[in-house]
Design a protein around this motif. Sequence first.
Motif, PDB file in Angstrom:
ATOM      1  N   ASN A 158     -13.964   1.950  -5.716  1.00 16.10           N
ATOM      2  CA  ASN A 158     -12.711   1.350  -4.858  1.00 16.10           C
ATOM      3  C   ASN A 158     -13.350   0.288  -3.751  1.00 16.10           C
ATOM      4  OD1 ASN A 158     -10.810   3.315  -5.465  1.00 16.10           O
ATOM      5  ND2 ASN A 158     -11.214   4.035  -3.257  1.00 16.10           N
ATOM      6  N   LYS A 212     -13.152  -2.159  -6.510  1.00 15.35           N
ATOM      7  CA  LYS A 212     -11.116  -3.163  -6.454  1.00 15.35           C
ATOM      8  C   LYS A 212     -10.785  -3.087  -5.822  1.00 15.35           C
ATOM      9  CE  LYS A 212      -8.333   0.880  -7.631  1.00 15.35           C
ATOM     10  NZ  LYS A 212      -7.482   2.530  -7.883  1.00 15.35           N
ATOM     11  N   PHE A 213     -10.558  -3.241  -4.757  1.00 11.69           N
ATOM     12  CA  PHE A 213     -10.091  -4.037  -3.399  1.00 11.69           C
ATOM     13  C   PHE A 213     -11.032  -5.059  -3.162  1.00 11.69           C
ATOM     14  CE2 PHE A 213      -8.228   0.870  -3.644  1.00 11.69           C
ATOM     15  CZ  PHE A 213      -7.634   0.312  -3.955  1.00 11.69           C
ATOM     16  N   ASP A 262     -17.682  -2.809   2.356  1.00 11.54           N
ATOM     17  CA  ASP A 262     -16.901  -4.474   1.323  1.00 11.54           C
ATOM     18  C   ASP A 262     -15.964  -5.026   2.242  1.00 11.54           C
ATOM     19  OD1 ASP A 262     -14.007  -3.507   1.781  1.00 11.54           O
ATOM     20  OD2 ASP A 262     -14.303  -2.332   0.458  1.00 11.54           O
ATOM     21  N   ILE A 264      -7.855  -1.501   4.935  1.00 15.88           N
ATOM     22  CA  ILE A 264      -6.683  -0.692   4.962  1.00 15.88           C
ATOM     23  C   ILE A 264      -6.034  -1.221   5.824  1.00 15.88           C
ATOM     24  CG2 ILE A 264      -5.826   1.527   4.412  1.00 15.88           C
ATOM     25  CD1 ILE A 264      -8.613   1.808   2.827  1.00 15.88           C
ATOM     26  N   ARG A 295      -1.904   9.155  -2.083  1.00 18.25           N
ATOM     27  CA  ARG A 295      -1.539   8.728  -1.089  1.00 18.25           C
ATOM     28  C   ARG A 295      -2.758   7.103  -1.933  1.00 18.25           C
ATOM     29  NH1 ARG A 295       1.483  10.383   2.917  1.00 18.25           N
ATOM     30  NH2 ARG A 295       1.653   8.948   4.064  1.00 18.25           N
ATOM     31  N   GLN A 296      -1.731   6.584  -1.104  1.00 15.05           N
ATOM     32  CA  GLN A 296      -2.324   4.885  -1.801  1.00 15.05           C
ATOM     33  C   GLN A 296      -2.145   4.270  -0.423  1.00 15.05           C
ATOM     34  OE1 GLN A 296      -0.955   4.114  -5.307  1.00 15.05           O
ATOM     35  NE2 GLN A 296      -2.372   3.705  -6.539  1.00 15.05           N
ATOM     36  N   ALA A 297      -2.515   2.629   0.189  1.00 14.69           N
ATOM     37  CA  ALA A 297      -2.185   2.413   0.760  1.00 14.69           C
ATOM     38  C   ALA A 297      -0.790   1.996   1.385  1.00 14.69           C
ATOM     39  CB  ALA A 297      -3.022   1.269   1.331  1.00 14.69           C
ATOM     40  N   THR A 335      -0.229  -1.052  -4.072  1.00 13.86           N
ATOM     41  CA  THR A 335      -1.599  -1.706  -3.891  1.00 13.86           C
ATOM     42  C   THR A 335      -1.520  -0.985  -5.557  1.00 13.86           C
ATOM     43  OG1 THR A 335      -1.570  -0.193  -2.264  1.00 13.86           O
ATOM     44  CG2 THR A 335      -3.242  -0.417  -2.776  1.00 13.86           C
ATOM     45  N   GLY A 343      -4.785   3.289 -10.684  1.00 10.61           N
ATOM     46  CA  GLY A 343      -5.525   4.117  -9.680  1.00 10.61           C
ATOM     47  C   GLY A 343      -4.425   4.901  -9.193  1.00 10.61           C
ATOM     48  N   THR A 344      -4.297   6.242  -8.862  1.00  8.59           N
ATOM     49  CA  THR A 344      -3.260   7.334  -8.933  1.00  8.59           C
ATOM     50  C   THR A 344      -3.590   8.086  -7.369  1.00  8.59           C
ATOM     51  OG1 THR A 344      -5.475   8.974  -9.414  1.00  8.59           O
ATOM     52  CG2 THR A 344      -4.210   7.861 -11.246  1.00  8.59           C
ATOM     53  N   GLY A 345      -4.372   7.136  -6.732  1.00  4.65           N
ATOM     54  CA  GLY A 345      -4.340   7.674  -5.381  1.00  4.65           C
ATOM     55  C   GLY A 345      -5.151   9.319  -5.400  1.00  4.65           C
ATOM     56  N   GLY A 405      -7.874   9.359  -6.261  1.00  3.01           N
ATOM     57  CA  GLY A 405      -9.489   9.574  -5.985  1.00  3.01           C
ATOM     58  C   GLY A 405     -10.540  10.327  -4.606  1.00  3.01           C
ATOM     59  N   LEU A 406      -9.597   9.208  -3.536  1.00  2.58           N
ATOM     60  CA  LEU A 406     -10.215   9.957  -2.712  1.00  2.58           C
ATOM     61  C   LEU A 406      -9.866  11.559  -1.576  1.00  2.58           C
ATOM     62  CD1 LEU A 406      -9.551   7.086  -0.234  1.00  2.58           C
ATOM     63  CD2 LEU A 406     -12.041   7.301  -0.648  1.00  2.58           C
ATOM     64  N   SER A 444     -13.820  -2.566   4.108  1.00  2.00           N
ATOM     65  CA  SER A 444     -13.226  -1.547   4.569  1.00  2.00           C
ATOM     66  C   SER A 444     -14.765  -1.008   4.201  1.00  2.00           C
ATOM     67  CB  SER A 444     -12.474  -0.675   3.678  1.00  2.00           C
ATOM     68  OG  SER A 444     -11.552  -1.156   3.796  1.00  2.00           O
ATOM     69  N   PHE A 480     -16.267   2.870   4.323  1.00  4.75           N
ATOM     70  CA  PHE A 480     -16.585   4.372   4.258  1.00  4.75           C
ATOM     71  C   PHE A 480     -17.770   4.753   4.459  1.00  4.75           C
ATOM     72  CE2 PHE A 480     -12.359   4.862   2.258  1.00  4.75           C
ATOM     73  CZ  PHE A 480     -12.130   3.996   2.387  1.00  4.75           C
TER      74      PHE A 480
HETATM   75  P1  ADP Z   1      -6.577   4.817  -5.733  1.00  7.72           P
HETATM   76  O1  ADP Z   1      -6.615   6.249  -7.661  1.00  7.72           O
HETATM   77  O2  ADP Z   1      -4.867   4.867  -5.676  1.00  7.72           O
HETATM   78  O3  ADP Z   1      -7.799   3.988  -5.941  1.00  7.72           O
HETATM   79  P2  ADP Z   1      -7.426   6.699  -4.015  1.00  7.72           P
HETATM   80  O4  ADP Z   1      -7.906   7.682  -3.550  1.00  7.72           O
HETATM   81  O5  ADP Z   1      -9.506   5.908  -4.407  1.00  7.72           O
HETATM   82  O6  ADP Z   1      -6.526   6.471  -5.115  1.00  7.72           O
HETATM   83  O7  ADP Z   1      -7.823   5.272  -2.994  1.00  7.72           O
HETATM   84  C1  ADP Z   1      -6.794   5.874  -2.070  1.00  7.72           C
HETATM   85  C2  ADP Z   1      -5.848   4.270  -0.856  1.00  7.72           C
HETATM   86  O8  ADP Z   1      -6.537   3.744  -0.455  1.00  7.72           O
HETATM   87  C3  ADP Z   1      -5.942   3.503  -2.576  1.00  7.72           C
HETATM   88  O9  ADP Z   1      -5.210   3.266  -2.750  1.00  7.72           O
HETATM   89  C4  ADP Z   1      -6.478   1.894  -1.584  1.00  7.72           C
HETATM   90  O10 ADP Z   1      -5.070   1.450  -1.062  1.00  7.72           O
HETATM   91  C5  ADP Z   1      -6.843   2.484  -0.145  1.00  7.72           C
HETATM   92  N1  ADP Z   1      -8.006   2.407  -0.333  1.00  7.72           N
HETATM   93  C6  ADP Z   1      -9.409   3.122  -1.282  1.00  7.72           C
HETATM   94  N2  ADP Z   1     -10.451   2.080  -0.634  1.00  7.72           N
HETATM   95  C7  ADP Z   1     -10.758   1.081  -0.566  1.00  7.72           C
HETATM   96  C8  ADP Z   1     -10.980   0.079   0.249  1.00  7.72           C
HETATM   97  N3  ADP Z   1     -12.147  -0.014   0.218  1.00  7.72           N
HETATM   98  N4  ADP Z   1     -10.168  -1.071   0.464  1.00  7.72           N
HETATM   99  C9  ADP Z   1      -9.068  -1.002   0.743  1.00  7.72           C
HETATM  100  N5  ADP Z   1      -8.215  -0.115   0.670  1.00  7.72           N
HETATM  101  C10 ADP Z   1      -9.059   1.002  -0.255  1.00  7.72           C
END
Ligand code: ADP
Length: 772
Positions: A377, A380-381, A404, A409, A422-424, A428, A434-436, A438-439, A463, A465
Motif C-alpha cells: 500500500n 501504491k499510494f 510513506d 488519508i 472500505r477505501q479512503a 482511490t 484494489g478491493t479495500g 487488504g487492510l 501515512s 502504519f
Molecule cells: P485496497 O485494496 O483498496 O488497497 P486496503 O484495505 O489495503 O485496500 O486499503 C484500504 C484503503 O486505505 C485504500 O483504498 C486507501 O484508500 C487507504 N490506504 C491504505 N494504505 C494507504 C497508504 N499507505 N496511503 C494512503 N492511503 C492508504
Amino acid sequence: MSFQNGNMDARSSYKFKNEFGVLSKSINTMLSLVQENTILSSKAVNLSEVILSEEDTKEFFRATLLALIEHTGSQMAAVYLMNEEEKLLEYFESIGLDDTAKISFSTEYLEGLFGTAILSRKLQYIKDVPENSRFIFNTVNGRFIPREAITIPIISGTQIIAVISLATISNFAPRSIDFLNNILITLSARIEGVLGYNRIKRLKEEQEQQNRELIAQKSELTIQSSELTQQNAELEMQKKQLDEASRLKTNFLSNMSHELRTPLNSVIALSGVLSRRLMNKIPEEEYGYLEIIERNGKNLLNLINDVLDISRIEAGREEIEITKFNVNNMIEEISALLQPQAVHKELNIVQESSDSNLFISSDIDKCRHILQNLIGNAIKFTESGRILISTKISEDSIQIKVKDTGIGIPKEHLPYIFDEFRQADGSTSRRYGGTGLGLAIAKKYANLLGGTISVESESGEGSEFTLILPQNYSAENKIDEKADEAEIKYPINKPIVEPVNKKINSDSENMDKTILLVDDNESAIIQIKDLVEEMGHKVLIAKDALEAFEIIEDIIPDAMVLDLMMPDIDGFRLLESIRNAEPTAHVPVLVLTAKHITKEELKELKRNHIHQLIQKGDVNRKELQNAVNSMLFPEAVEIKLENRDKKTIKDKPLVLVVEDNPDNMITVKALLSDNYKVIEAVNGKEGISMAISYKPDLILMDIALPEINGIDAYIEIQKRPELTHIPVIALTASAMNHERETILAHGFHAFIGKPIIAKQFFDVINEVLYGK
Ligand code: ADP
C-alpha cells in the motif's frame, strides 16, 4: 346473724354511749372492713376471670377495660402499648375516650399524667386533673374533662410494656387504688402473656404468609424453570442449526474456492496460451484484449482469494503455525519482491532497525501477508519520495512501522480504512485499483497473532502504519509442524521466478518423458498439455481416477500432475492407491489444485510424498514448467541456455546471479534485464558450474547460500585460472561493517547491501565493470 347469712350491709343498730355502744361501733367498723375486703376479693376474682377469658389482644383489652371501669367506677379507660423501639406508647384501645384524644405518647417527653407513672414505675392517682389534660371523654351530657385519673404502668421484668389509664368525672369507687394494687401483678403477667401470645401468633401468621408466598414463588419458579428448559432446548436446537449452517457455509466456501478458482484459472491460463500463440498473428488491438482478459482475471482471482481469507478468519478456521524467524529478513524479502514497483516510481525503500537480529515466534505466512499489504500500500499510494520501514523491540513486542511520503488519508476516512471493502474514497480504487479488503485482512491476521495495527496519517503528508506483534505468540492452539514441511513447497504464492534463459528440453537426454495428467477440467488439460508439450514431453490424459488406473496398467508414467477435486474417486484417494502399489509408489506427483487445502489434507498429501503442491490460481506458466522440470530432473544442476550461442549473449554483458532467494533474484533481474544478459544459479554449486560453462562478464554472488556458501564458491572460482579475471560482487543482507570488511578481505571486488537500492546497485556495478 344476718351478716353471717350473707347480708353484708347488716350492721348493729345499738348506739348507746356505754360499753356496748362502743363494742357495737367497733363491730360495725370491723364488719365494714370485712365487707370491703370481701368486695375487693370478689372484684379481683371477677377481673381474673375476665382477663383469662380472652386471648385476642383487642378482645382481651376491651374486656379488661370494661371490668376496670366497672370495678373502679371510672367513665373512661384506655390502654397504650409500648412500641418495639420503646420510644412511643401507642394508643391501642379505649372505652369512653373522645376520638380526638386517641393519640400516642412519646416516652421521650415524659410529663403530665403518664410522666410520673412511667418514671416511678408505680401506679399514680391524681385527684385534680389539670384543665389542659388531653383526656376528654363523652358522656350523655356532652364532653367532659376528668376530675380524677389513675395511670397504671404495666411492667414486664424491668420494661414498661403498656400503660392503662382510668379517669372519672367525679370520684373513683372507694379502695379502688387498693383493688388496683392487688391485681396489678396478675394483670401485668396476663397482659405480658396475651401480648407475647399475640406476638407469636402474629409471627406465626407472618410466617405462614411468607410460606404461602414462598410456595407461590416456588410454583412460579417451577414454571419459569420449565420455560427456561424449553428455551434451552430451543437454543440448543438453534445452536445446532447454526453449527450446521456454519458447516454448510464452510463447505460452500471450500467448494466455491474450487468452483470459482477453476474457471478463473482457465480464463487466466488460456488467455496466456492464446497470447503466446497469437502473438504477431492477429491485429494489435485484438491482441491487447487478451492482456486485458488476463489482467482482469487475475484481479478477480485476488478478490476471491481475499474474500475467502476473510471468510476463513471469520469462521474461526484460520490455522496458526508458529516458527521462529528474523523479521528484518522478512522485510528485506518483501522489499525485494516489491522493489520493481518502487523502482518504476523511483521510490526509495529504506529499512531501519534497532537490531539486525530481530527474531519473532509467530506465523510466518500471516506476518508476511500483513507486511506485504502494508508495504505494498505504501508503494501504491506514494508517487515520490521514500518508504521507511523501521523495526524495533519494545518489551515483549516487536514494533514495525511503515512510513510513506504518499497521498495520505483524509481524517474523516481514517476510522474506516480497516473495515471490509472500505477505501479512503471511491476515487482511490479507480485510480489505484484494489478491493479495500487488504487492510481488513491484515488487521484480522494481526489480531489473530495477538497484535494490533494502527495508523497515523494526514492528507497529502503521507501515512505511517504501525504493526505491533508479541515477540512470542502464545495460544493453546499453537501448532508447530513447520520444520518437516520444508520438503513441500507450500503455499506457492511466492514471487515468480521466470526462468527466462533456462530451457532444459534442448537436451535430447531429457526429452520424451511421459507425464500423466489427471484432471477433469477441460481448460486445465489444455493449459498443462500445452506447457508440458512445449517442454518436449509426452502427456497422457485421464479425466478421472478410473481412467488414470487404466493408463497406469499399460504405462508407468515418469511423473504425474494430479487435480484433487474430481468426481467419484478424488485426488486424495487416487494418490493413496498409487502410493500403495509397488510400480507407482515412487512416481513423483505434482498436485495442482484450486481447492483450499486444510492442515489435515496437507498432512495427508505429505504422508503420500507428493513432490509439490501448487495452487492453480497462484502460478504462472513458467513456474509450472519449473515445477514439472524439478519433478522430472531433481538432480539437474546444469542449466543450459535456450538455443542461443554465447556470442549473441556477449552482445550485452553477461551477468551470473547466484541467489537462492526468489524475491531477490527477481529484483536483481528486473534491474539488470535492460542492459545485461542474466543467467541464474540458485546455490553455490550451481554457481560454480555455470561460471565454468559461461565465463560471464560479472558474477553477483549472494553470501548465505545453501550447500556451498558464497565465500566458498568464490574461492572455488578463484582457483580456476580461466575465471580469475571475472569480477565478483558480494550481495548480502549483513549490514554490519565488520562483516562487510571480512567479505571484502576474501577478495570480492565489491559489496552490495540488501535491500538493493537501484542507484547504489548500478554505481557499484559500473565501478567494477567500467571503472566509472
Ligand atoms: P485496497 O485494496 O483498496 O488497497 P486496503 O484495505 O489495503 O485496500 O486499503 C484500504 C484503503 O486505505 C485504500 O483504498 C486507501 O484508500 C487507504 N490506504 C491504505 N494504505 C494507504 C497508504 N499507505 N496511503 C494512503 N492511503 C492508504
